[in-house]
Write an enzyme that holds these catalytic residues in place. Structure first.
Site, PDB file in Angstrom:
ATOM      1  CE1 TYR A  51      56.858  42.918  29.844  1.00 32.88           C
ATOM      2  CE2 TYR A  51      56.974  44.436  27.993  1.00 32.88           C
ATOM      3  CZ  TYR A  51      56.398  43.337  28.619  1.00 32.88           C
ATOM      4  OH  TYR A  51      55.371  42.678  28.015  1.00 32.88           O
ATOM      5  CG  ASP A 197      40.242  34.667  48.270  1.00 29.20           C
ATOM      6  OD1 ASP A 197      40.382  35.859  48.599  1.00 29.20           O
ATOM      7  OD2 ASP A 197      39.886  34.316  47.123  1.00 29.20           O
TER       8      ASP A 197
END
Ligand code: DSN
Length: 428
Positions: A51, A197
């Site tokens: 994590y 994009d």
């Protein structure tokens, strides 16, 4: 025995089947590619256990010293490759990269102006069924009916009319260069942000073989798994001015813990893009695209826009009187994988379509060149001409597997180590 085989033989068999499918078939889906073994190792690694909410040096968990190395390297390499001031390498996908950009500077109900999905745009650019079309007001521009290319005067007129807060440029099925400077000029005129994009063309931009939007757009998003040949995922590039906003929109805005094994894989792919043959690879993608579409043209197929400036093209199948859907199914039966695609102003529905989309990044990764493209065009032509001949498709499928055997997707030992029974089966 491989631990996966022992613990979960069903998934092991599915993985083995997928590896075999990838090895023996021709992959012409323009959005797909084969990562290197180095990327596979990084992605299938212990970094999946970690994590790391936050950013390098500013995490909410202890023990991040090694994942920090991976993320810092990915960021620095992305900035260097694209000449950007800031990079965020945590987006789980291209859609999430776009979502973070929208959330960074727009509010619900603001207007996004982007290329129509039916003319080659992307779901996350405001399509009605996507979050982008539900949260924001969506307007679209299309391609010109005659040239099938973007008409910047028409885009300007639509922008003046709808006064968007964000203009999006970029596509999933557009084969021509995009004039990013013209888009920036229009965005400035109407007071909109510009998002470019570059999911499909990022590899060519990285190699300097396609114009770059970085000097023109406020935000640039990309995926790392298409022409960049890395793990599935997204990145965002922007100037320092927007860095903090973008970072906080990714985490904690729309994502929790980054997928650190994927971030490590992105770092490896970005390193590969900086070194050793990446530019030659991108050039060969373009050459292969020209060879494949040129041979199909010679055989009477109409190519949308008449050609391509990048790694993909659309074939208009109306003259062949076959739907894109049926063409796609027949070709898959012959070991050639691609996707059905709407052509601009398509009289058929998205379920049927009048076109197919063909891309050369994956076959180029295998080392295939112009002679193989001519051969592939011949197989496509034969399958589509003799659509009732299942025996022909089975013969071509065997020929495809034989060609693929000469261009293995993984050359050294990793796959054999993981799948010890596979080598005898590959190409069988
Ligand atoms: N689905 C991808 C493609 O095929 O182009 C875009 O996200």
């Amino acid at each position: 025995m491989n631990p996966l085989q022992t613990v979960d033989p069903q998934i092991f068999d599915a993985l083995r089947g997928e590896l075999h499918r990838q090895q023996v078939g021709l992959e012409l889906i323009a959005a797909e590619n084969y990562v290197s073994e180095a990327v596979l190792v990084a992605q299938g690694s212990v970094m999946t256990n970690k994590y790391a909410e936050g950013y390098p040096g500013k995490r909410y968990y202890a023990g991040c010293e090694f994942v920090d190395i991976a993320e810092r390297l990915a960021i620095e390499r992305a900035k260097q490759i694209f000449g950007a001031e800031h990079a965020n390498v945590q987006p789980h996908s291209g859609s999430q990269a776009n979502m973070a950009v929208y959330f960074a500077v727009l509010k619900p109900g603001d207007t996004i102006l982007a290329l129509d999905l039916a003319h080659g745009g992307h779901l996350s650019h405001g399509a009605a069924k996507s979050f982008s079309g539900k949260i924001f007001n969506s307007e679209s521009y299309g391609v010109d009916r005659d040239t099938e290319t973007l008409d910047m005067d028409a885009v300007r007129a639509i922008a003046r009319d709808c006064r968007p807060q964000m203009i999006v440029t970029g596509a999933s099925a557009y084969s021509r260069f995009i004039d990013y400077a013209a888009f920036a000029d229009i965005a400035r005129e109407v007071g909109a942000y510009l998002l470019a994009d570059i999911a499909h063309v990022a590899g060519m931009i990285a190699a300097g073989l396609h114009p770059s939007p970085v000097p023109h757009a406020d935000f640039v998003t990309a995926t790392t798994h298409k022409t960049m040949r890395g793990p599935r995922g997204g990145i965002i590039l922007c100037s320092k001015e927007y860095a903090a906003k973008i970072d906080s929109c990714i985490f904690p805005g729309i994502q929790g813990g980054p997928l650190m094994h994927t971030v490590a894989g992105k770092a490896v792919a970005l390193s590969e893009a900086l070194h050793g043959g990446f530019q030659e690879y991108q050039r060969q993608i373009l050459d292969n695209c020209q060879a494949l579409l040129g041979e199909l043209k010679r055989r009477g197929y109409r190519i949308v826009t008449g050609g391509s400036d990048n790694h993909l093209f659309l074939v208009d199948l109306r003259d062949q009187d076959i739907t894109g859907r049926l063409a796609c199914t027949l070709l898959d039966d012959a070991g050639i994988t691609l996707n059905q695609n709407l052509i601009p102003f398509d009289p058929r529905s998205a379920r049927e379509t009048s076109g197919i989309r063909i891309g050369t990044p994956a076959v180029t990764t295998r080392g295939m060149k112009e002679p193989q493209m001519v051969q592939i065009a011949d197989w496509i032509d034969q399958v589509l001409r003799h659509r009732d001949d299942a025996t022909l498709r089975q013969r071509i499928r065997a020929d495809v597997a034989e060609l693929c055997d000469a261009f293995p997707i993984y050359r050294n030992g990793l796959m054999a180590m993981l799948f010890s029974e596979l080598p005898q089966q590959v190409g069988a």
